[in-house]
Design a protein around this motif. Structure first.
Motif, PDB file in Angstrom:
ATOM      1  N   MET A   2      22.608  46.392   4.944  1.00  0.00           N
ATOM      2  CA  MET A   2      21.739  45.458   4.229  1.00  0.00           C
ATOM      3  C   MET A   2      21.986  45.516   2.729  1.00  0.00           C
ATOM      4  N   ASP A   3      22.159  44.370   2.132  1.00  0.00           N
ATOM      5  CA  ASP A   3      22.363  44.303   0.691  1.00  0.00           C
ATOM      6  C   ASP A   3      21.010  44.127   0.014  1.00  0.00           C
ATOM      7  N   LEU A   4      20.458  45.253  -0.429  1.00  0.00           N
ATOM      8  CA  LEU A   4      19.118  45.222  -1.016  1.00  0.00           C
ATOM      9  C   LEU A   4      19.091  44.378  -2.286  1.00  0.00           C
ATOM     10  N   HIS A   5      20.212  44.369  -3.010  1.00  0.00           N
ATOM     11  CA  HIS A   5      20.250  43.595  -4.248  1.00  0.00           C
ATOM     12  C   HIS A   5      20.164  42.093  -3.987  1.00  0.00           C
ATOM     13  N   ALA A   6      20.613  41.652  -2.803  1.00  0.00           N
ATOM     14  CA  ALA A   6      20.449  40.230  -2.471  1.00  0.00           C
ATOM     15  C   ALA A   6      18.957  39.899  -2.483  1.00  0.00           C
ATOM     16  N   LEU A   7      18.136  40.837  -2.018  1.00  0.00           N
ATOM     17  CA  LEU A   7      16.685  40.612  -2.034  1.00  0.00           C
ATOM     18  C   LEU A   7      16.096  40.752  -3.441  1.00  0.00           C
ATOM     19  N   THR A   8      16.480  41.824  -4.141  1.00  0.00           N
ATOM     20  CA  THR A   8      15.845  42.033  -5.457  1.00  0.00           C
ATOM     21  C   THR A   8      16.264  40.961  -6.455  1.00  0.00           C
ATOM     22  N   ARG A   9      17.495  40.480  -6.342  1.00  0.00           N
ATOM     23  CA  ARG A   9      17.932  39.385  -7.232  1.00  0.00           C
ATOM     24  C   ARG A   9      17.043  38.164  -7.063  1.00  0.00           C
ATOM     25  N   GLU A  10      16.719  37.890  -5.808  1.00  0.00           N
ATOM     26  CA  GLU A  10      15.962  36.678  -5.484  1.00  0.00           C
ATOM     27  C   GLU A  10      14.469  36.862  -5.779  1.00  0.00           C
ATOM     28  N   LEU A  11      13.971  38.069  -5.512  1.00  0.00           N
ATOM     29  CA  LEU A  11      12.508  38.257  -5.484  1.00  0.00           C
ATOM     30  C   LEU A  11      11.914  38.820  -6.768  1.00  0.00           C
ATOM     31  N   TYR A  69      16.375  52.785  -1.765  1.00  0.00           N
ATOM     32  CA  TYR A  69      15.196  51.922  -1.682  1.00  0.00           C
ATOM     33  C   TYR A  69      14.171  52.187  -2.783  1.00  0.00           C
ATOM     34  N   LEU A  70      14.401  53.247  -3.547  1.00  0.00           N
ATOM     35  CA  LEU A  70      13.385  53.652  -4.527  1.00  0.00           C
ATOM     36  C   LEU A  70      13.123  52.564  -5.572  1.00  0.00           C
ATOM     37  N   MET A  71      14.172  51.873  -5.993  1.00  0.00           N
ATOM     38  CA  MET A  71      13.984  50.853  -7.031  1.00  0.00           C
ATOM     39  C   MET A  71      13.163  49.669  -6.516  1.00  0.00           C
ATOM     40  N   ALA A  72      13.335  49.312  -5.244  1.00  0.00           N
ATOM     41  CA  ALA A  72      12.516  48.218  -4.688  1.00  0.00           C
ATOM     42  C   ALA A  72      11.050  48.648  -4.670  1.00  0.00           C
ATOM     43  N   LEU A  73      10.805  49.913  -4.310  1.00  0.00           N
ATOM     44  CA  LEU A  73       9.437  50.430  -4.340  1.00  0.00           C
ATOM     45  C   LEU A  73       8.888  50.422  -5.762  1.00  0.00           C
ATOM     46  N   ALA A  74       9.727  50.823  -6.713  1.00  0.00           N
ATOM     47  CA  ALA A  74       9.287  50.846  -8.112  1.00  0.00           C
ATOM     48  C   ALA A  74       8.902  49.448  -8.575  1.00  0.00           C
ATOM     49  N   LEU A  75       9.761  48.479  -8.280  1.00  0.00           N
ATOM     50  CA  LEU A  75       9.487  47.100  -8.701  1.00  0.00           C
ATOM     51  C   LEU A  75       8.207  46.571  -8.066  1.00  0.00           C
ATOM     52  N   GLY A  78       9.546  48.664   0.100  1.00  0.00           N
ATOM     53  CA  GLY A  78       9.345  47.933  -1.147  1.00  0.00           C
ATOM     54  C   GLY A  78       9.402  46.426  -1.024  1.00  0.00           C
ATOM     55  N   ILE A  79       9.623  45.907   0.169  1.00  0.00           N
ATOM     56  CA  ILE A  79       9.716  44.450   0.344  1.00  0.00           C
ATOM     57  C   ILE A  79       8.440  43.936   1.018  1.00  0.00           C
ATOM     58  N   SER A  80       7.764  42.987   0.359  1.00  0.00           N
ATOM     59  CA  SER A  80       6.561  42.366   0.917  1.00  0.00           C
ATOM     60  C   SER A  80       6.958  41.111   1.672  1.00  0.00           C
ATOM     61  N   PRO A  81       6.704  41.045   2.957  1.00  0.00           N
ATOM     62  CA  PRO A  81       7.151  39.866   3.706  1.00  0.00           C
ATOM     63  C   PRO A  81       6.104  38.773   3.784  1.00  0.00           C
ATOM     64  N   GLY A  82       6.563  37.555   3.918  1.00  0.00           N
ATOM     65  CA  GLY A  82       5.700  36.475   4.348  1.00  0.00           C
ATOM     66  C   GLY A  82       5.478  36.572   5.852  1.00  0.00           C
ATOM     67  N   SER A  83       4.696  35.631   6.385  1.00  0.00           N
ATOM     68  CA  SER A  83       4.366  35.662   7.814  1.00  0.00           C
ATOM     69  C   SER A  83       5.597  35.523   8.697  1.00  0.00           C
ATOM     70  N   GLY A  84       6.563  34.729   8.240  1.00  0.00           N
ATOM     71  CA  GLY A  84       7.761  34.506   9.044  1.00  0.00           C
ATOM     72  C   GLY A  84       8.517  35.804   9.279  1.00  0.00           C
ATOM     73  N   PRO A  85       9.069  36.413   8.216  1.00  0.00           N
ATOM     74  CA  PRO A  85       9.793  37.669   8.401  1.00  0.00           C
ATOM     75  C   PRO A  85       8.915  38.770   9.003  1.00  0.00           C
ATOM     76  N   GLY A  86       7.627  38.785   8.660  1.00  0.00           N
ATOM     77  CA  GLY A  86       6.741  39.812   9.205  1.00  0.00           C
ATOM     78  C   GLY A  86       6.680  39.753  10.725  1.00  0.00           C
TER      79      GLY A  86
END
Lengths: 401, 401
Positions: A1-10, A384-390, B65-73
């Motif tokens: 899983m590319d966590l940065h793909a998520l953090t870039r977007e979110l 995953y620590l940085m995603a938790l931090a954010l 660290g990722i909060s999901p919407g209803s879909g991904p959840g």
């Protein structure tokens, strides 16, 4: 899983502040069966109070059973998958002495060696030549001139040096010239792909001129080159997290690693107290602060349990000053464990503490290895620590609707 | 790792029954330091008794660290990797209002907006127009006629509507027409690939005709389209698990999500008691039952701690009726946390309870956040829950000999 793909977007921006305090090699082991670790032995009233408010976990630097070096250890904490992002040996060595590699540079780690009359290697480390003897030789190698390429040679310790080639069209995919054996000739630098052909040719010319410059030396009359590598191509903290980040470190290696992910190096601290002063001075200028504390690792490497305990207590003592700044997220962790018992980096999970107003406390009342495995973050990969931090800083939107 | 590759191969059928009760947004936080969460505050004698017999864990909906919407959840709980399977905004919006998308359909989320005399957007949400005003306008847009394509327009709330295009050769890779700014013209729908060219042309024609139909409206005289997307291509519960599955939900969104994985929507329950009655009535007709309880999320979103506590107690009260059916596997979980403290979905792991005759009890005697992190399932990604359910139901063979 590319966590940065998520953090870039979110990721989203706000005025929050995140502090990540990295006590190098923090995790430890008891010296005797039934004993306590260094962190559990140390008197840490401030960290324990934070543990009561915060959430703890045991962070796995790379994967269970894998002991990381400083490079992968820190990349993980910074949220860069340490399996995906590899810093070549040459680039890490250059980074470690504070050399700022530019994109397109190729670095290699050099070893002085002893050649016999035939030109075969008789000692791969030039008799473990002392730094005082080897440094002038490394500096002598700066006399090498090759048209169209800038060459930097920097002494490291004992038989080691770093060479960096800068010029157009250089790539780092060149094989080591160290034959890994005595009684063998140094190998020619061989390009593994077409893009690295020019680098290989320059390296060969460098070795030829350098060997001439070393002729007559007793110990260090030859050299080998290893770990050719370009500057690792890491996206910046600003790109992947939207964070303006500062690094407050004493040692060049950690400044270098921070720089590779786009952190700004601030201050010239020599002590932990000075680091905290710089943190205070720079508080309004950055979103994220990486503070690096080296001595929990070096005392562990020395096998000096008591000294490591003292260093942890030194760390504990500065926590109130950091807390006074009211960071929105405060993290205390390490890049790996360095148990005094093992005198080396180890694979053991690292006690990690995160404090924010919306972390979910886990009932722990002290900070330590045993508490961490019963913590609310569970055992988790450091990346995953940085995603938790954010998220704890309110800096992440929702994934999917 | 593709978990479905394993479950496809290993699942086997028997007469067992699995119940998955999803309390939306179940996980929470204390409102004050040292306090208890909503679930820990609620009086839940029935869930606590189940916790004594069952095994608990803290499920991570997507990644730490990722909060999901209803879909991904929900996809995660259903065992569909929420990173791999993405439901586009248009498709989710259609799903959410109970529109049954067919393969080949393309849906987009529509926003009414206000255009100035030049045709530039002066309000991206048409002054947050009330649903009573906007619904007739959405229905008016059904007058748009384009040869060779069927068009469905459905009102949603306030400035929102859904449009679905049905016809041959339509793909969903079309850019949003919302310029995300006022003072700008709506963008043209642009196809990102050749397969979506026809969709882009139809969307442009739809916008042209719709804008004429809206001419003269004060607030909603224009529209933008976002999140063009086809029906997500999800394998069914029957294919990947060999399960005949039923969904018992009150709200269209959750019925829609269940339908996407091939569950049959049964009954028309409006209350939890009615849901349990339908479960009882349908008991012999299905292998797997998904029960969705919305109000633990909506009270959390409202920041109403006490109301969420009450809703959890309401849930607890129906447990004996479910237990009376003697499910072989009973799961109580949530698709994510919705702490009243945050008034939003969050990243915190979700207390999850699994009871079967062959689960390994973990010594917990109550159901809650603190218990869950000390539970026998540890911290685990929600996508593994279905494999655990199948195994506990005796529905999974051995992997390898």
């Amino acid at each position: 899983m590319d966590l940065h793909a998520l953090t870039r977007e979110l990721h989203q921006k706000n005025g929050s502040k995140i502090v990540m305090l990295v006590a190098d090699g923090l995790g430890g082991l008891p010296m005797t069966a039934g004993g306590k670790t260094e962190l559990e032995t140390a008197k840490t009233p401030n960290l324990d109070a934070l543990a009561s408010r915060g959430v703890q976990g045991a962070s796995i630097p790379v994967a269970p059973g894998i002991s990381p070096g400083s490079g992968p250890g820190h990349l993980g904490l910074f949220g860069y998958d340490p399996i995906k992002y590899v810093i070549g040996r040459g680039a890490l060595e250059a980074t470690g002495i504070g050399f700022a590699m530019q994109p397109g540079d190729v670095a290699a780690r050099g070893n002085f060696c002893t050649l016999d009359t035939e030109g075969k290697i008789s000692d791969r480390r030039a008799g473990r030549i002392a730094s005082e003897e080897s440094a002038p030789l490394a500096i002598r190698l700066r006399e090498v001139k090759i048209p169209g390429v800038e060459i930097f040679v920097e002494p490291v310790k004992e038989h080691r040096f770093v060479v960096v080639f800068r010029g157009a069209g250089l790539e780092g995919n060149v094989k080591d010239t160290d034959p890994q054996a005595v009684g063998a000739f140094p190998l020619k630098p061989v390009a593994v792909d077409a893009g690295s052909a020019k680098t290989a040719a320059i390296a060969a010319e460098f070795v030829a001129q350098a060997t001439k410059l070393l002729a007559g030396e007793k110990k260090a009359n030859g050299l080998t080159l290893r770990g050719f590598s370009g500057r690792p191509d890491l996206p910046t903290y600003e790109e992947v997290y939207g964070l303006k980040a500062a690094a407050i470190a004493v040692y060049p290696m950690y400044k270098g690693l921070a720089q590779l992910v786009g952190m700004k190096i601030v201050g010239k601290a020599q002590t932990l107290k000075e680091q905290v002063q710089i943190l205070t001075d720079e508080w309004n200028n950055y979103d994220f602060f990486f503070l690096h504390f080296k001595y929990t690792d070096s005392t562990g490497e020395d096998g000096n349990f008591d000294a490591k305990v003292k260093r942890i207590e030194e760390l504990d003592a500065v926590m109130p000053a950091i807390e006074n700044l009211k960071p929105d997220v405060l993290i205390v962790t390490g890049d790996h464990s360095t148990p005094s018992y093992l005198k080396s980096h180890s694979w053991h999970p690292v006690p990690t503490l995160l404090v924010s107003d919306c972390c979910r406390p886990d009932g722990n009342t002290s900070f330590g290895e045993s508490s961490s495995i019963r913590g609310g973050l569970g055992q988790f990969e450091a990346k995953y620590l940085m995603a938790l931090a954010l998220s704890n800083a309110g800096r992440m939107g929702k994934y999917g609707a």
